[in-house]
Design an enzyme around this catalytic site. Structure first.
Site, mmCIF file in Angstrom:
data_model
loop_
_atom_site.group_PDB
_atom_site.id
_atom_site.type_symbol
_atom_site.label_atom_id
_atom_site.label_comp_id
_atom_site.label_asym_id
_atom_site.label_seq_id
_atom_site.Cartn_x
_atom_site.Cartn_y
_atom_site.Cartn_z
ATOM 1 N N LYS A 6 0.844 -1.199 0.000
ATOM 2 C CA LYS A 6 0.000 0.000 0.000
ATOM 3 C C LYS A 6 0.878 1.247 0.000
ATOM 4 C CE LYS A 6 -3.913 -2.231 2.223
ATOM 5 N NZ LYS A 6 -4.496 -2.681 3.478
ATOM 6 N N GLN A 11 -4.874 -1.311 9.614
ATOM 7 C CA GLN A 11 -4.759 -2.669 9.084
ATOM 8 C C GLN A 11 -5.321 -3.681 10.084
ATOM 9 O OE1 GLN A 11 -3.474 -3.505 5.913
ATOM 10 N NE2 GLN A 11 -4.251 -5.525 6.437
ATOM 11 N N ASP A 52 -11.368 2.857 4.157
ATOM 12 C CA ASP A 52 -11.689 1.429 4.105
ATOM 13 C C ASP A 52 -13.205 1.213 4.009
ATOM 14 O OD1 ASP A 52 -9.888 -0.615 3.885
ATOM 15 O OD2 ASP A 52 -9.424 -0.726 6.035
#
Ligand code: NAP
Length: 295
Positions: A54, A98, A121
């Site tokens: 990422k 994460q 997200d």
């Protein structure tokens, strides 16, 4: 029949190119550079690989990366304090924590603490509710990638019989909402579904997000169906090495389906491209700029 391969690598590279151009225009015309903070707690090897990929993609797109790596012993209070600081930082337009988090931390509490406007997200309950209500909001990256891939095979998904196998909050449920918004007729399946092969056989569009290697068999498919395989499963390969396979038995499915995503090289690369897209869209929304419409 030999299915057409839906090439996620090429499609995601195209999307990333468009986001990169849009980031360049934002910088040139408005003096704004999108910033994404990726927070990693602990040292889960798979998470470390995702976060590294990422960070590389963020840098390549011209955005600013504000990565934060915290020890596995981090307390929930310390993580919530970091989230509050990132929420207040105007240079940070997107925040991604994460998952999974270490067991002393309540992931739902952390997700709910992220400013919904920076929730790239798309897991914050407010964004989940907005999408379920048909309102604009930040959409989870993997489901968004699935729908973009499906739309490369069909100019419209309206009226299609779509079957989603898997009902997780991060893939199955949000993909259902996106397919409904595309006017597909959607069935969602899970581990208690009766006669799963028969349900799958109805699908013009099958999305598999199960986490079980090569679980969906070729004879479960309607001839000509489009298959989007979200699964990422590591299985023993040759010479003591491992290899990655999806949730669909690819070779069998390819001889029945009309179009199919490979694993690797299908949904996986789209997830990162959609993260960049979400960060770019979030930056525009926070600044009151119109978001470029390219996906
Ligand atoms: P998850 O949270 O474990 O959910 C799996 C879902 O599959 C559950 O709803 C479960 O049903 C269902 N399921 C399990 N066994 C089943 C069976 N025998 N028959 C029917 N349904 C069954 O998994 P996830 O997070 O959604 O991830 C799914 C897969 O996608 C994994 O391989 C993951 O690695 C991959 N993934 C890939 C990406 C990407 O970027 N490509 C992103 C996220 C996830 P119940 O609810 O009844 O238990």
């Amino acid at each position: 029949m030999t299915a057409r391969i839906i090439d996620g690598k090429t499609i995601s590279a195209d999307l990333r190119g468009k986001v990169t151009d849009a980031v360049h225009r934002l910088r040139r015309d408005r003096g704004v550079v999108p910033g994404l903070a990726v927070v990693l707690v602990g040292d889960n090897p798979a998470s470390e690989v995702y976060v590294r990929n990422k960070a590389k993609a963020v840098a390549e797109s011209g955005m600013h990366a504000f990565d934060r790596k915290l020890p596995a012993t981090t307390s929930e209070a310390d993580l919530l304090a970091l989230i509050a600081a990132l929420n207040a930082d105007d240079a940070v337009n997107g925040i991604l924590v994460q998952l999974p988090l270490p067991k002393q931390i309540d992931a739902q509490k952390v997700i709910a603490a992220i400013d919904p406007a920076k929730d790239v997200d798309g897991f914050h309950p407010l964004n989940v509710g907005r999408i379920a209500s048909g309102l604009p909001g930040l959409v989870p990256c993997t489901p968004l990638g699935c729908v973009i891939l499906a739309k490369t095979a069909h100019s419209s998904l309206a009226g299609m019989e779509a079957v989603v196998v898997g009902r997780s909050n991060i893939v199955g449920k949000p993909v259902v909402q996106l397919l409904l918004a595309e006017n597909a007729t959607v069935t969602i399946c899970h581990s208690k579904t009766r006669d799963l092969p028969e349900v799958c056989k109805r699908a013009d569009l099958l999305i598999a997000a199960i986490g079980n290697p090569e679980f969906v068999r070729g004879h479960w498919l309607k001839p000509g169906a489009t298959v989007i395989d979200v699964g990422i499963n590591r299985v023993p390969g040759t010479g003591g090495k491992s290899r990655i396979v999806g949730d669909v038995a690819f070779a069998e499915a390819s001889s029945v389906a009309g179009a199919i995503t490979p694993v690797p090289g299908g949904v996986g690369p789209m997830t990162i491209a959609c993260l960049l897209l979400n960060t770019q869209r979030a930056t525009c929304a926070q600044n009151g700029f119109p978001a470029p419409q390219f996906a």
